[in-house]
Scaffold this active site. Sequence first.
Site, PDB file in Angstrom:
ATOM      1  N   GLY A 176       0.802  -1.233   0.000  1.00  0.00           N
ATOM      2  CA  GLY A 176       0.000   0.000   0.000  1.00  0.00           C
ATOM      3  C   GLY A 176       0.823   1.266   0.000  1.00  0.00           C
ATOM      4  O   GLY A 176       0.357   2.307   0.455  1.00  0.00           O
ATOM      5  N   ILE A 220       0.543   6.201   4.489  1.00  0.00           N
ATOM      6  CA  ILE A 220       0.721   5.666   5.843  1.00  0.00           C
ATOM      7  C   ILE A 220       1.717   4.499   5.784  1.00  0.00           C
ATOM      8  O   ILE A 220       2.538   4.331   6.688  1.00  0.00           O
ATOM      9  CB  ILE A 220      -0.641   5.254   6.429  1.00  0.00           C
ATOM     10  CG1 ILE A 220      -1.497   6.525   6.674  1.00  0.00           C
ATOM     11  CG2 ILE A 220      -0.469   4.453   7.709  1.00  0.00           C
ATOM     12  CD1 ILE A 220      -2.943   6.261   7.067  1.00  0.00           C
ATOM     13  N   VAL A 253      -3.463  -6.492  -5.608  1.00  0.00           N
ATOM     14  CA  VAL A 253      -4.108  -7.457  -4.708  1.00  0.00           C
ATOM     15  C   VAL A 253      -5.464  -7.930  -5.213  1.00  0.00           C
ATOM     16  O   VAL A 253      -6.105  -8.755  -4.566  1.00  0.00           O
ATOM     17  CB  VAL A 253      -4.232  -6.910  -3.260  1.00  0.00           C
ATOM     18  CG1 VAL A 253      -2.866  -6.553  -2.699  1.00  0.00           C
ATOM     19  CG2 VAL A 253      -5.194  -5.723  -3.187  1.00  0.00           C
ATOM     20  N   ALA A 260     -12.387   2.098  -3.020  1.00  0.00           N
ATOM     21  CA  ALA A 260     -13.773   2.018  -3.488  1.00  0.00           C
ATOM     22  C   ALA A 260     -13.874   2.920  -4.712  1.00  0.00           C
ATOM     23  O   ALA A 260     -13.209   3.961  -4.763  1.00  0.00           O
ATOM     24  CB  ALA A 260     -14.735   2.480  -2.392  1.00  0.00           C
ATOM     25  N   TYR A 308     -18.233   8.586   3.476  1.00  0.00           N
ATOM     26  CA  TYR A 308     -17.351   7.422   3.638  1.00  0.00           C
ATOM     27  C   TYR A 308     -18.080   6.155   3.133  1.00  0.00           C
ATOM     28  O   TYR A 308     -17.474   5.232   2.622  1.00  0.00           O
ATOM     29  CB  TYR A 308     -16.861   7.282   5.086  1.00  0.00           C
ATOM     30  CG  TYR A 308     -15.605   6.451   5.202  1.00  0.00           C
ATOM     31  CD1 TYR A 308     -14.441   6.796   4.525  1.00  0.00           C
ATOM     32  CD2 TYR A 308     -15.584   5.295   5.990  1.00  0.00           C
ATOM     33  CE1 TYR A 308     -13.293   6.023   4.616  1.00  0.00           C
ATOM     34  CE2 TYR A 308     -14.443   4.525   6.098  1.00  0.00           C
ATOM     35  CZ  TYR A 308     -13.304   4.886   5.410  1.00  0.00           C
ATOM     36  OH  TYR A 308     -12.172   4.121   5.512  1.00  0.00           O
ATOM     37  N   LYS A 346     -14.752  -1.298   6.141  1.00  0.00           N
ATOM     38  CA  LYS A 346     -13.867  -1.252   7.325  1.00  0.00           C
ATOM     39  C   LYS A 346     -14.454  -2.041   8.491  1.00  0.00           C
ATOM     40  O   LYS A 346     -13.711  -2.653   9.272  1.00  0.00           O
ATOM     41  CB  LYS A 346     -13.585   0.200   7.736  1.00  0.00           C
ATOM     42  CG  LYS A 346     -12.692   0.979   6.756  1.00  0.00           C
ATOM     43  CD  LYS A 346     -11.340   0.340   6.500  1.00  0.00           C
ATOM     44  CE  LYS A 346     -10.380   1.282   5.775  1.00  0.00           C
ATOM     45  NZ  LYS A 346      -9.144   0.589   5.345  1.00  0.00           N
TER      46      LYS A 346
HETATM   47  P1  NAD Z   1      -2.597   5.828   0.055  1.00  0.00           P
HETATM   48  O1  NAD Z   1      -3.355   6.219  -1.167  1.00  0.00           O
HETATM   49  O2  NAD Z   1      -1.227   6.336   0.213  1.00  0.00           O
HETATM   50  O3  NAD Z   1      -2.590   4.244   0.203  1.00  0.00           O
HETATM   51  C1  NAD Z   1      -3.596   3.408  -0.335  1.00  0.00           C
HETATM   52  C2  NAD Z   1      -2.851   2.323  -1.088  1.00  0.00           C
HETATM   53  O4  NAD Z   1      -3.743   1.310  -1.560  1.00  0.00           O
HETATM   54  C3  NAD Z   1      -2.110   2.863  -2.331  1.00  0.00           C
HETATM   55  O5  NAD Z   1      -0.746   2.592  -2.206  1.00  0.00           O
HETATM   56  C4  NAD Z   1      -2.708   2.074  -3.470  1.00  0.00           C
HETATM   57  O6  NAD Z   1      -1.774   1.783  -4.474  1.00  0.00           O
HETATM   58  C5  NAD Z   1      -3.141   0.809  -2.730  1.00  0.00           C
HETATM   59  N1  NAD Z   1      -4.081   0.017  -3.516  1.00  0.00           N
HETATM   60  C6  NAD Z   1      -5.330   0.338  -3.948  1.00  0.00           C
HETATM   61  N2  NAD Z   1      -5.820  -0.644  -4.729  1.00  0.00           N
HETATM   62  C7  NAD Z   1      -4.870  -1.618  -4.791  1.00  0.00           C
HETATM   63  C8  NAD Z   1      -4.759  -2.864  -5.459  1.00  0.00           C
HETATM   64  N3  NAD Z   1      -5.751  -3.331  -6.247  1.00  0.00           N
HETATM   65  N4  NAD Z   1      -3.629  -3.601  -5.291  1.00  0.00           N
HETATM   66  C9  NAD Z   1      -2.618  -3.143  -4.521  1.00  0.00           C
HETATM   67  N5  NAD Z   1      -2.646  -1.964  -3.858  1.00  0.00           N
HETATM   68  C10 NAD Z   1      -3.756  -1.216  -4.005  1.00  0.00           C
HETATM   69  O7  NAD Z   1      -3.507   6.305   1.278  1.00  0.00           O
HETATM   70  P2  NAD Z   1      -3.413   6.005   2.856  1.00  0.00           P
HETATM   71  O8  NAD Z   1      -4.275   7.044   3.477  1.00  0.00           O
HETATM   72  O9  NAD Z   1      -2.032   5.839   3.280  1.00  0.00           O
HETATM   73  O10 NAD Z   1      -4.216   4.628   2.984  1.00  0.00           O
HETATM   74  C11 NAD Z   1      -3.659   3.463   3.532  1.00  0.00           C
HETATM   75  C12 NAD Z   1      -4.652   2.762   4.444  1.00  0.00           C
HETATM   76  O11 NAD Z   1      -4.912   3.599   5.576  1.00  0.00           O
HETATM   77  C13 NAD Z   1      -6.005   2.458   3.812  1.00  0.00           C
HETATM   78  O12 NAD Z   1      -6.463   1.195   4.264  1.00  0.00           O
HETATM   79  C14 NAD Z   1      -6.896   3.543   4.389  1.00  0.00           C
HETATM   80  O13 NAD Z   1      -8.243   3.140   4.430  1.00  0.00           O
HETATM   81  C15 NAD Z   1      -6.309   3.643   5.774  1.00  0.00           C
HETATM   82  N6  NAD Z   1      -6.631   4.843   6.541  1.00  0.00           N
HETATM   83  C16 NAD Z   1      -6.382   6.080   6.023  1.00  0.00           C
HETATM   84  C17 NAD Z   1      -6.696   7.209   6.775  1.00  0.00           C
HETATM   85  C18 NAD Z   1      -6.482   8.591   6.216  1.00  0.00           C
HETATM   86  O14 NAD Z   1      -7.123   9.538   6.702  1.00  0.00           O
HETATM   87  N7  NAD Z   1      -5.597   8.797   5.270  1.00  0.00           N
HETATM   88  C19 NAD Z   1      -7.245   7.065   8.070  1.00  0.00           C
HETATM   89  C20 NAD Z   1      -7.451   5.789   8.564  1.00  0.00           C
HETATM   90  C21 NAD Z   1      -7.154   4.673   7.798  1.00  0.00           C
HETATM   91  O1  0WE Z   2     -10.013   4.962   4.008  1.00  0.00           O
HETATM   92  C1  0WE Z   2      -9.873   6.096   3.607  1.00  0.00           C
HETATM   93  C2  0WE Z   2      -9.882   6.416   2.121  1.00  0.00           C
HETATM   94  C3  0WE Z   2     -10.046   5.201   1.280  1.00  0.00           C
HETATM   95  C4  0WE Z   2     -10.349   5.466  -0.175  1.00  0.00           C
HETATM   96  C5  0WE Z   2     -10.101   6.665  -0.836  1.00  0.00           C
HETATM   97  C6  0WE Z   2     -10.399   6.799  -2.175  1.00  0.00           C
HETATM   98  C7  0WE Z   2     -10.208   8.085  -2.925  1.00  0.00           C
HETATM   99  C8  0WE Z   2     -10.029   7.859  -4.408  1.00  0.00           C
HETATM  100  C9  0WE Z   2     -10.917   4.435  -0.878  1.00  0.00           C
HETATM  101  N1  0WE Z   2     -11.222   4.551  -2.180  1.00  0.00           N
HETATM  102  C10 0WE Z   2     -10.966   5.713  -2.841  1.00  0.00           C
HETATM  103  N2  0WE Z   2     -11.313   5.763  -4.158  1.00  0.00           N
HETATM  104  C11 0WE Z   2     -10.936   6.805  -4.960  1.00  0.00           C
HETATM  105  O2  0WE Z   2     -11.296   6.845  -6.147  1.00  0.00           O
HETATM  106  N3  0WE Z   2      -9.740   7.113   4.526  1.00  0.00           N
HETATM  107  C12 0WE Z   2      -9.911   6.800   5.931  1.00  0.00           C
HETATM  108  C13 0WE Z   2      -9.540   8.523   4.161  1.00  0.00           C
HETATM  109  C14 0WE Z   2     -10.885   9.147   4.048  1.00  0.00           C
HETATM  110  O3  0WE Z   2     -11.657   8.919   2.951  1.00  0.00           O
HETATM  111  C15 0WE Z   2     -12.877   9.564   3.159  1.00  0.00           C
HETATM  112  C16 0WE Z   2     -12.843  10.195   4.409  1.00  0.00           C
HETATM  113  C17 0WE Z   2     -11.583   9.925   4.980  1.00  0.00           C
HETATM  114  C18 0WE Z   2     -11.094  10.338   6.323  1.00  0.00           C
HETATM  115  C19 0WE Z   2     -13.989   9.631   2.341  1.00  0.00           C
HETATM  116  C20 0WE Z   2     -15.098  10.363   2.765  1.00  0.00           C
HETATM  117  C21 0WE Z   2     -15.094  10.982   3.991  1.00  0.00           C
HETATM  118  C22 0WE Z   2     -13.959  10.912   4.832  1.00  0.00           C
END
Ligand code: NAD
Ligand code: 0WE
Length: 265
Positions: free
Chosen positions: A13, A20, A65, A95, A155, A162
Amino acid sequence: MMDLKGQTAVVFGLANKRSIAWAIAQKLSAAGAQIGICYQNERFRAEAEALAGELPDAAVFECDVSSDEKIDAVFAQLKERYGKLHTLVHSVAFAPADELNNDFLLTSREGFRVAHEISVYSLIALSRGAAPLMTDGGSIITMTYYGSQKVLPRYNVMGVAKAALEATVRYLAADLGRKNIRVNAISAGPIKTLAARGIGGLGDMLKVHAERAPLKRNVDPAEVGNAALFLASELASGVTGEVLYVDCGYNIVAFSSSELEHNRG
Ligand code: NAD
Ligand code: 0WE
């Protein structure tokens, strides 16, 4: 105790330096673990290679994945390169954009399927790939969000995914406990990453979070990395099936004093 020397950690990821997954990889590496970085596809290769170059002896692997064949192939490569694994980090979610922009009621069959396949099923598939390589026991860590527990605008199906992810953590923990493999989730507060960028109102959400959270600020990705290091280490040897909140305490609050007129000043 936080020493991971002689251990191997693979991180799924990593998209860029804001991911993260990158904050976690840096902390595990600083503790002495050898790091494997898995990126989704071609599009992320250059970035993954550049970041891997900042860590001693890190290697990159491509793995989408959504494909069983690609998952099998990456674990064959990981086995060849490292022999055994100690930590697996799953930091993957997706999503289709429409599902995060429309009303939840309009969630499509395909959007629901994709969100659950990429964000939930992948943890099961990666755990199945990693477990045979975790011959000294191990730690599996995934990333979740409070939207699994409480509703927030947009969300949507990710919140449902989740919730399923957190249940998956408990079922995997039950299956893998006998092999001394622990499975846990970190529930991070909102962080401005690629996956959070472009989400309308993220700026407002960060602001409300900093006002309402007991620590009166947003989460630093390095704090998520530190929590992952704890879960990867022997310090967490008795912890499995758990969701560890790294959210500055946001999830414990119903109203904050600053939101109630009576307590102002
Ligand atoms: P990010 O976009 O840096 O990471 C998401 C990753 O998912 C990307 O590296 C993307 O390449 C990978 N991914 C998506 N589809 C894939 C596939 N088919 N095969 C392989 N990899 C795939 O964003 P992030 O915020 O670092 O997200 C990482 C995790 O943290 C996610 O599970 C997200 O839900 C969770 N998270 C994010 C936040 C936030 O606010 N940013 C808060 C809580 C949890
Ligand atoms: O888990 C997430 C984001 C996950 C995510 C983000 C995207 C953006 C681009 C999954 N799928 C997609 N698809 C795309 O096309 N978070 C916890 C970050 C996040 O996402 C939100 C949040 C927060 C916080 C979406 C709506 C409201 C709050």
